[in-house]
Design a protein around this motif. Structure first.
Motif: not given
Length: 365
Positions: A234-243, A223-232, A177-185
């Motif tokens: 699996d990609l969100r899980e990878r980004m959370q792991f990276a953080a 990151l590029d791929r998340i912006l194409l499909d913000e509801d994915d 549910t993060m807005p796009l700008d928050v996802t990027i930042a």
């Protein structure tokens, strides 16, 4: 010699609270829930926590007044309410601001002190802290740091072992549910942590080197791929792991002049923290490279050069930041930043003139 210390127990996965929520019984008899205005509710995290607490017969009190860049005033108010409501552990839900505020509120509430007391270099005790992130950036769920904003509007960080979260629940569903700008930042914030941490580490701790490289790779590839499909998920899980990996890195190393120089942009120009870091990171890394080129080339792996890193970053910040910085602000910020403790960990000569030139170059973009 190298060492590793992480007292936080991390549980990660979908439905993680439902599967492990009984662990909350270990921390106390009444929970003080710290959140911001919306993310904990929108993400569904708050409702799941409340249902779990009800099932465990643990009462709670909610403090949902945390703003972006949490202030001393808010933290001290939260600390008073924690004590008045006789709560004995904290559940912090949200992005970096609620997590950082929750840590500070825990210490203030335990000790009946002011925020200024948190910066006196003492390891004050804190109530147990449970962290539930709804963004993927700060890594606060695995660090002993909290960044607050004082009455003058300046961001100040402090750290002490007692505010390491006792446990962190990472559920990638909460980040959708993060807005796009928050996802990027937040992604750029995590990248900044990973890169800066390895600049400080310089390969001396091979475990941190491995974590940093993996965090960099995940962000670069995802990151590029998340912006194409913000509801994915699996990609969100990878980004959370990276953080989280990047958070573990800076828990051991701290950050560099990038953070120090970025703070005024967030405090006084409302630039999101990760965007502020991204805006200036490569320029500062170029300066570090003048003193130690190999340190930078190793830290940015798998990016092959600072030019490649700059191109990657530019894709996400281009057109998203508008700055107007006065000469007076440039002078004041440069004076303050040139004295920041972060510079002790940053190779190279970072004097006031460097920061004045840096702020001039990013002005009016």
């Amino acid at each position: 010699m190298w060492k590793y210390f992480l007292p936080t127990r991390v549980f990660a996965g979908r439905q993680v609270i439902g599967q492990n929520g009984e662990l909350l019984k270990e921390f106390g008899t009444k929970a003080f829930i710290v959140t911001g205005k919306s993310s904990a509710k929108k993400s569904g995290a708050l409702d799941e926590v409340l249902r779990m607490l009800e099932a465990l017969d643990i009462p709670s009190s909610i403090f949902d007044e945390v703003e972006e860049n949490p202030s001393f005033f808010t933290v001290e108010k939260g600390g008073r309410l924690l004590s008045e409501n006789e709560c004995d552990f904290v559940i912090a839900i949200g992005g970096g601001s609620p997590l950082d505020a929750g840590k500070a509120i825990s210490a203030v509430g335990m000790n009946g002190c002011s925020c200024e007391d948190l910066y006196r270099g003492k390891n004050l005790p804190s109530h147990p802290i449970v962290a539930i992130p709804t963004t993927s950036g700060t890594g606060s769920e695995v660090t002993q740091y909290s960044v607050l904003t004082n009455a003058d509007g300046q961001k100040k960080g402090f750290g002490m072992p007692s505010i390491f979260p006792a446990i962190s629940f990472l559920d990638p569903r909460y980040t959708v549910t993060m807005p796009l700008d928050v996802t990027i930042a937040t992604a750029l914030d995590a990248l900044s942590h990973s890169l800066e941490g390895e600049v400080v580490n310089k390969g001396q701790n091979p475990l941190l080197k491995t974590l940093s490289r993996e965090a960099n790779r995940l962000i670069k590839d995802s990151l590029d791929r998340i912006l194409l499909d913000e509801d994915d998920i699996d990609l969100r899980e990878r980004m959370q792991f990276a953080a989280t990996l990047a958070g573990i890195v800076i828990a051991h190393t701290g950050t560099t002049a990038v953070h120090a120089a970025g703070y005024p942009l967030s405090s006084f120009k409302n630039v999101k923290h990760g965007m502020a870091n991204a805006l200036i990171l490569v320029e500062i890394f170029k300066k570090i490279a003048e003193a130690d080129k190999d340190r930078i080339s190793a830290a940015i792996d798998p990016f092959e050069s600072l030019d490649e890193l700059q191109i990657f970053i530019q894709r996400f910040i281009s057109g998203r930041i508008s700055l107007r910085i006065s000469d007076e602000e440039i002078n004041e910020w440069s004076d303050y930043t040139s004295k920041a403790s972060h510079l002790k960990k940053t190779p190279g000569n970072f004097d006031k003139e460097f920061f004045m030139d840096l702020y001039r170059r990013i002005n009016n973009i």
